[in-house]
Write an enzyme that holds these catalytic residues in place. Structure first.
Site, PDB file in Angstrom:
ATOM      1  N   SER A 102      48.520  33.804  36.075  1.00 26.05           N
ATOM      2  CA  SER A 102      47.162  34.263  35.795  1.00 26.05           C
ATOM      3  C   SER A 102      46.525  33.353  34.735  1.00 26.05           C
ATOM      4  O   SER A 102      46.379  32.156  34.972  1.00 26.05           O
ATOM      5  CB  SER A 102      47.164  35.732  35.373  1.00 26.05           C
TER       6      SER A 102
ATOM      7  N   ASP B 163      44.854  38.291  46.747  1.00 32.11           N
ATOM      8  CA  ASP B 163      44.650  38.488  45.314  1.00 32.11           C
ATOM      9  C   ASP B 163      43.187  38.855  45.053  1.00 32.11           C
ATOM     10  O   ASP B 163      42.288  38.042  45.268  1.00 32.11           O
ATOM     11  CB  ASP B 163      45.015  37.194  44.567  1.00 32.11           C
TER      12      ASP B 163
ATOM     13  N   HIS C 270      47.570  40.324  42.993  1.00 38.20           N
ATOM     14  CA  HIS C 270      47.635  39.384  41.876  1.00 38.20           C
ATOM     15  C   HIS C 270      49.054  39.179  41.358  1.00 38.20           C
ATOM     16  O   HIS C 270      49.365  38.145  40.791  1.00 38.20           O
ATOM     17  CB  HIS C 270      46.722  39.852  40.746  1.00 38.20           C
TER      18      HIS C 270
END
Length: 708
Positions: free
Chosen positions: A578, A653, A685
């Site tokens: 991320s 995602d 995600h």
């Protein structure tokens, strides 16, 4: 070496010396399910309006008197099953008081009187319900189905609060993509007479296409995704009157797409307080609205910043007061508490800490003290304090170094304190708030005592600007300082996250400890400027220039590693997910030759593709800050790749959308640069469940094979 290294302390936790068991990656990744994280008392909580606490032991609830530490009652699964025939296991409690416990059983909320061993109340609601919130005073439950909001009570399982057919309008759910501390979309009034709720109109928000490959053929699944600089949602707040079964909306014009956050009720149910934030997120108006008319009554105060303003907490009213409340604010550099009145008068700044207050737990019965949590002087820790409401004088109630999670009894007499640190897997105590006397009620065993593992150490470095930078080093078992070890730098580096904490494993995931010994690796993590719990100056240095200060600090960590005789300076890899994926790719591509290998998961590649609420807070819009967006765009540096890089992305995602990785791959092809890519079909995600074993194995294998 230019950087000055300051060892504030090195805390070494020896996980094991002569143990024979090998901790595999699979066991480590699934450690929570395999008993490899410290055990705890299940469902431990206070019984409301009493000094008893309750926890689950096998098939019974156990009640214990905090004063005597003696068991006073037990409720067995068998006793509950006599009243609830479909109950298969002890339920998760939603509420527990001195006479009854409340829990969900299928599509009903049950209130069981454990004094008389009888059903007290049953509220049935639609089986397709989501976002449910029960209120004992209203004896009702709010819930959503699709985009509409409903209420169920004892006589009606489906009272429609909204009946909106337009799919762009969503009621009763969290708005603004759960920024600003928003975790839900419904707010019961103190006496249960009203239900306030968020509503968002996503007409201006673009559809983003995701593909479901599990249909025949694959099908399109559009989600609403507001990208930086583009159309955003328009928020509203509704107030539903349970008596009249009618709804009014607060008179707020959000056509400018500003934010409505931190919704709070006044104790008399006459007003709703709302923090309104401009889309630029540098100006807050804290406003009071009439519940009767929906009109604005007054602006209590305003806050502005040349970087950003980000209120994240509701108002907390003082006991027995309908006018005085506590407000969290970073205006002085650290998150502290300020006392205001509902007329907008600043009574005083209650706390004046040079560290971060993180939560208000409650008050004592005399309303003389408020109990709070905060980092204390060491930002790697979390402690509980008693603060005098009149003088601001405070007492630290949690004595041991470490990360404490506490619960306050209803009358403020006792705390349940559960903590860990590098040397303590978990210890749970009852603390008296008057004198701070502590009684241990549970001590967890070291779940890793039979495994051959290495050590975890804390080291504090000095950044280029003199800032303390906290780091964690994991060394393998049988570490030999005369050898040269390869290094994996695990990085996150973004706002609202802290990787290095004085807790079990130092805040590391168990797979890092396993990988260190399995592959004879040093695992290193540094919390750079921009990360959480260090105050506004430390955190806001990143404004409009994401990556610059973070990379500088991470390279300070690299310089430190290279100064260690046991580190192989030619074998340093980097990994993150991320924001950590953004950092991993940025570190690899903007500093060629420093790292041999990078593995980035769900990486932000171009901030213009990220969401409005988060992205514009830190970068402003692409139109306002084109230079900043261009500099942070990872694809601009792909031609400089020196080494091996693997990009991993979930195919659906909805947070860091796949477009990020796709644009990086597109530019790599254009620049004739070879990189590696792997997608996890139908994962969002994060890759969760048993598939996470596959993910971590793939990442670690790639690092071992290429970090040479």
């Amino acid at each position: 070496m230019k950087k000055i290294i300051s060892f504030l302390f090195i805390c070494t936790f020896i996980l094991g010396y002569s143990q024979q068991k090998e901790l595999t990656i699979e066991d480590a990744v699934l450690g929570y399910y395999k008993g490899l994280y410290p055990a705890s008392l299940t469902s431990l909580q206070w019984v409301e309006n009493s000094t008893n606490y309750i926890f689950q032991k096998e098939n019974e609830f156990v009640f214990t008197d905090a004063k005597t530490n003696k068991i006073v009652k037990k409720i067995t699964l068998e006793a509950l099953q006599k009243q609830y025939l479909t109950l298969k296991k002890l339920p998760r409690l939603q509420e527990i008081n001195s006479s009854s416990l409340t829990f969900r059983n299928g599509n009903s909320i049950e209130v069981f009187n454990y004094i008389t061993n009888s059903k007290s109340n049953t509220i049935t609601f639609d089986e397709h319900a989501n976002n449910s919130e029960f209120n004992s005073k209203a004896k009702a439950i709010a819930y959503t189905i699709d985009n509409n909001l409903f209420i169920a009570n004892a006589t009606n399982p489906k009272i429609a609060v909204t009946k909106i057919e337009d799919k762009n309008i969503v009621s009763g759910q969290a708005i603004h993509r759960s920024e600003f501390g928003i975790v839900k979309g419904t707010f019961w009034s103190p006496e249960g007479n009203y239900l306030a709720f968020y509503q968002k109109d996503e007409t201006n928000v673009s559809d983003y296409p995701l593909v479901d490959i599990n249909t025949y053929p694959a099908t399109l699944k559009n989600i609403k995704y507001p990208m930086a600089g583009q159309g955003s949602e328009m928020a509203k707040i509704g107030i539903f009157n349970l008596k009249t079964q009618s709804t009014i909306y607060l008179d707020i014009d959000t056509s400018d797409e500003h934010y409505l956050t931190n919704l709070s009720w006044t104790p008399d149910e006459k007003h709703v307080l709302v923090a309104e934030i401009n889309r630029g997120q540098n100006h807050v108006w804290y406003n009071s609205y009439s519940v009767e008319t929906g009109k604005k009554v007054t602006t209590l105060f305003e806050e502005t910043s040349d970087k950003w303003t980000e209120p994240e907490f509701d108002a907390v009213f003082l006991p027995k007061s309908t006018t005085n409340f506590l407000w969290f604010s970073e205006r002085g550099g650290f998150m502290n508490l300020y006392q205001y009145t509902t007329e907008g008068k600043l009574v005083k700044q209650l706390t004046k800490f040079n560290w971060v207050v993180t939560e208000i737990l409650g008050f004592d019965a005399s309303a003389k003290n408020v109990f709070i949590t905060g980092t204390g002087v060491d930002a790697r820790e979390s402690h509980t304090f008693k603060v005098n409401l009149k003088t601001g004088k405070y007492t630290k109630l949690t004595a041991e170094n470490g990360t404490h999670y506490t619960q306050l009894s209803s009358n403020g007499t006792y705390l349940i304190d559960s903590y860990s640190n590098l040397n303590t897997p978990r210890k749970t105590s009852i603390i008296t708030t008057k004198k701070g006397k502590s009684t241990v009620i549970y001590t967890a065993e070291n779940p890793l005592k039979e495994y051959n593992l290495g050590t975890t150490e804390f080291v504090t470095l000095k950044g280029n600007d003199g800032t303390d930078l906290y780091t964690r080093i994991i060394k393998p078992a049988n570490f030999d300082a005369s050898k040269k070890y390869p290094v994996l730098i695990y990085v996150y580096g973004g706002p609202h996250a802290q990787m290095v904490t004085n807790s079990w494993l130092g805040g590391a995931s168990l797979w890092m400890t396993a990988f260190s010994t399995l592959e004879d690796y040093i695992i290193f993590t540094l919390d750079n400027r921009g990360s959480a719990n260090r105050g506004f100056a430390f955190e806001s240095i990143i404004h409009r220039n994401l990556g610059d200060a973070e990379i500088e600090d991470q390279l300070t960590g690299v310089d430190y590693l290279k100064s260690l005789n046991y580190v192989d300076s030619n074998r340093i890899a980097v990994n993150g997910w991320s924001y950590g994926g953004f950092m991993t790719t940025s570190l690899m591509l903007r500093n060629p030759g420093v790292f041999t290998t990078a593995v980035a998961g769900g990486p932000v590649i171009d901030w213009k593709y990220y969401e409005v609420m988060y992205g514009e807070r830190y970068m402003d819009t692409p139109q306002e800050n084109p230079e900043g967006y261009e500099k942070t765009k990872v694809a601009n540096y792909i031609k400089d790749l020196d080494g091996k890089m693997l990009i991993i992305h979930g195919s659906v995602d909805p947070v860091v959308v796949p477009q990020h990785s796709m644009t990086l791959l597109q530019e790599a092809v254009k620049q004739k640069t070879q990189i590696d890519f792997f997608t996890y079909p139908m994962h969002e995600h994060n890759v969760r469940g048993v598939d996470r074993v596959h993910l971590v194995t793939k990442m670690m294998n790639y690092i071992v094979e290429n970090n040479k």
